[in-house]
Design an enzyme around this catalytic site. Structure first.
Site, PDB file in Angstrom:
ATOM      1  N   GLU A  75     -36.361   6.348 -27.889  1.00  9.81           N
ATOM      2  CA  GLU A  75     -36.053   6.029 -29.284  1.00  9.81           C
ATOM      3  C   GLU A  75     -36.067   7.269 -30.173  1.00  9.81           C
ATOM      4  OE1 GLU A  75     -34.845   3.309 -29.824  1.00  9.81           O
ATOM      5  OE2 GLU A  75     -35.641   1.926 -28.337  1.00  9.81           O
ATOM      6  N   HIS A 111     -25.608  -0.315 -24.636  1.00 11.06           N
ATOM      7  CA  HIS A 111     -26.710  -0.317 -23.680  1.00 11.06           C
ATOM      8  C   HIS A 111     -26.240  -0.576 -22.262  1.00 11.06           C
ATOM      9  CE1 HIS A 111     -28.731  -0.853 -27.539  1.00 11.06           C
ATOM     10  NE2 HIS A 111     -29.793  -0.337 -26.957  1.00 11.06           N
TER      11      HIS A 111
END
Length: 540
Positions: free
Chosen positions: A355, A442
């Site tokens: 992240e 993703h």
């Protein structure tokens, strides 16, 4: 991590344009400057001083200006000056470019996000800002009814910010547009910052994309570790002044956009390794931020996410039962939920590295979070989340080429994603094909992950740290790996000096080959491995 992106009606195609050496006097810097120092400050100063001259040498129109975003000086003194573009004072989305110069300031090539000429009929919109705002809100609300694979609908839609007038150039013919950010909440409880771009002439939605990069799963801890703190008065703070002042807070299980309350302690012994202490998740998050900082500094000399020696914020205990974690550019912060029953904080090391790396991407190439560039964005975070894990080599979390293997999102101990063969998760892609960019980043990130694994470790069956891998190639060819360190360096140099906001997989191949050629030579094993690894994922 696995956030299902909410795309609008149009997923813009990605592109990267590389132009050759400029002709005539444009091959030299406007001021014919001599070599400069290698510090980023020197490079940024140079880039600012040259912006007007560079714009002229590129043949940009009188209404166009370049604004410096980043600058890199290589070990041999060559420079990569990254600019964003404006048109009549308006931001040009998809107008960014990188000017490549030798150590004497001669421009050798230019990498552009778009090859289109930036020109619009006028900057007075036919569609009012209020109409664009209403359209953006309606677009966000429509996502509540979205159920396609890879699309995560919004759970609720909040206020829309005042639209920003821009020139959209990320796909097709440049157009005057409104960009509106609509706040909301996604189905998994993560906040949403949906960017909706509408044509200022017709009111049609050109594109929409998420501003929040998130992950999901059940958190794990990093075990007993050493962290750096700061003493203020009689108490210690979860703040690290040796790493740009990065710090960690407690949001009190509120869905807040605030900074939270800084963790403090009387004896500098933090947490107990269990969720009975709120400090435990804070230790994990703080350690993850420090580990990510250390990796980028030791591997690439990068000092912080923006390379400005400033640390970011890590916020823990977000919401109730929030099974997610996310990065936000808006607060320049990483946020972790506590997972199911508020007893499984999402604070594993690869989640932190993943992240926080979204912030590095934002500060450099700023890869669009849709189309193939979205897959490259997510793949970059997977790559460096993995590299952070290998760098720390924790006993409780042995490094591997699995993503989110400790968060047990499926309840059966299986990883979230596999880098050696992404399709093992049942939904990610091993190989590129025309149209792959229409799916969720993703899942399309599997191509980047697979490429990186092939480049680092090679194809075929092998055992690494006790884990068995068997990586195939599209054409059945054999790829010999060059090692993680070299593979990560090639990707990083490509991200920071070659990629632009619209780079697609073929553009990534061009960029990584250019970097491998410069670092190792066009006849080197490294250059050939990059070429073969891309062929292995059907990018030729």
């Amino acid at each position: 991590m696995r956030k299902k992106l909410a795309l609008g009606a149009v997923a813009a195609a990605s592109a990267m344009v590389v132009t050759g050496v400029l002709s005539g006097s444009a091959t030299a810097t406007p001021n014919n400057q001599s070599p400069i120092g290698r510090s980023q400050a020197d490079a940024l100063s140079l880039a600012r001083s040259e912006s007007a001259g560079v714009a002229k040498s590129l043949g940009l129109g009188a209404k166009e200006q370049l604004k410096v975003k980043d600058a890199i000086v290589d070990a041999d003194g060559s420079r990569h000056l990254r600019y964003e573009r404006t048109y009549a004072g308006l931001p040009v989305l998809g107008g960014d470019l990188v000017v490549h110069q030798d150590k004497h300031g001669a421009t050798t090539s230019v990498t552009k996000a778009t090859g289109a000429k930036i020109a619009v009929a006028g900057t007075t919109p036919a569609v009012a800002a209020s109409a664009a705002k209403a359209k953006a809100s309606a677009t966000a609300k429509a996502l509540l009814k979205t159920h396609k694979k890879g699309d995560e609908a919004l759970k609720s839609v909040g206020a829309a910010a005042a639209p920003r007038k821009v020139v959209w150039a990320a796909s097709g013919k440049p157009a005057l547009a409104w960009e509106t950010v609509v706040d909301g909440v996604q189905h998994d409880g993560a906040p949403s910052e949906l960017h909706v771009v509408t044509d200022a002439r017709t009111g049609a939605v050109i594109a929409s994309f998420e501003g929040i990069k998130t992950g999901s799963g059940n958190g794990v801890r990093v075990g007993k570790v050493t962290i750096t703190t700061h003493k203020s008065g009689t108490r210690y703070q979860l703040k690290d002044n040796t790493r740009g002042g990065l710090y960690t807070t407690d949001l009190g299980n509120k869905e807040s956009d605030g900074k939270g309350t800084l963790f403090t302690d009387a004896n500098n012994i933090w947490g107990n390794g269990k969720t009975t202490s709120r400090q435990s998740a804070g230790v994990d998050a703080h350690f993850g931020a420090e580990a990510t900082w250390d990796y980028y500094k030791s591997a690439f000399g990068r000092k912080g996410i923006k390379n400005d020696n400033k640390g970011s914020l890590s916020r823990t205990h977000y919401g109730k039962g929030f099974v997610n974690a996310f990065w936000s550019d808006a607060c320049f912060c990483m946020t972790y939920g506590d997972g199911e029953g508020d007893k499984r904080p999402l604070t594993s090391l690869d989640v932190a590295g993943h992240e926080i790396s979204h912030g590095v991407t934002s500060a450099t190439a700023d890869l669009n979070y849709f189309g193939e560039s979205g897959g490259l964005n997510e793949g970059t975070s997977d790559i460096y989340g993995t590299m952070v894990e290998f760098k720390k080599n924790l006993t409780v979390d042995k490094p591997d080429y699995y993503i989110g293997e400790k968060i047990n999102i499926f309840g059966n101990g299986k990883p979230l994603r596999y880098m050696d063969k992404p399709s093992k998760d049942g939904i990610s892609y091993d190989y590129w094909f025309d149209g792959v960019g229409n799916d969720d980043p993703h899942f399309t990130s599997g191509i980047a992950n697979h490429f990186f694994y092939l480049l680092a470790e090679g194809s075929g069956k092998k055992i690494i740290n006790g884990n068995t891998y068997n990586s195939p190639t599209y054409d059945g060819s054999k790829v010999t790996g060059i090692g993680r360190t070299k593979a990560a360096l090639i990707w990083y140099k490509s991200l920071t000096t070659q990629f632009t906001s619209t780079t697609d997989y073929h553009g990534a191949r061009t960029g990584t080959l250019a970097v491998a050629k410069k670092l190792y030579g066009s006849t080197s094993a490294e250059y050939k491995a990059v070429n073969k690894a891309w062929a292995g994922v059907n990018v030729k």
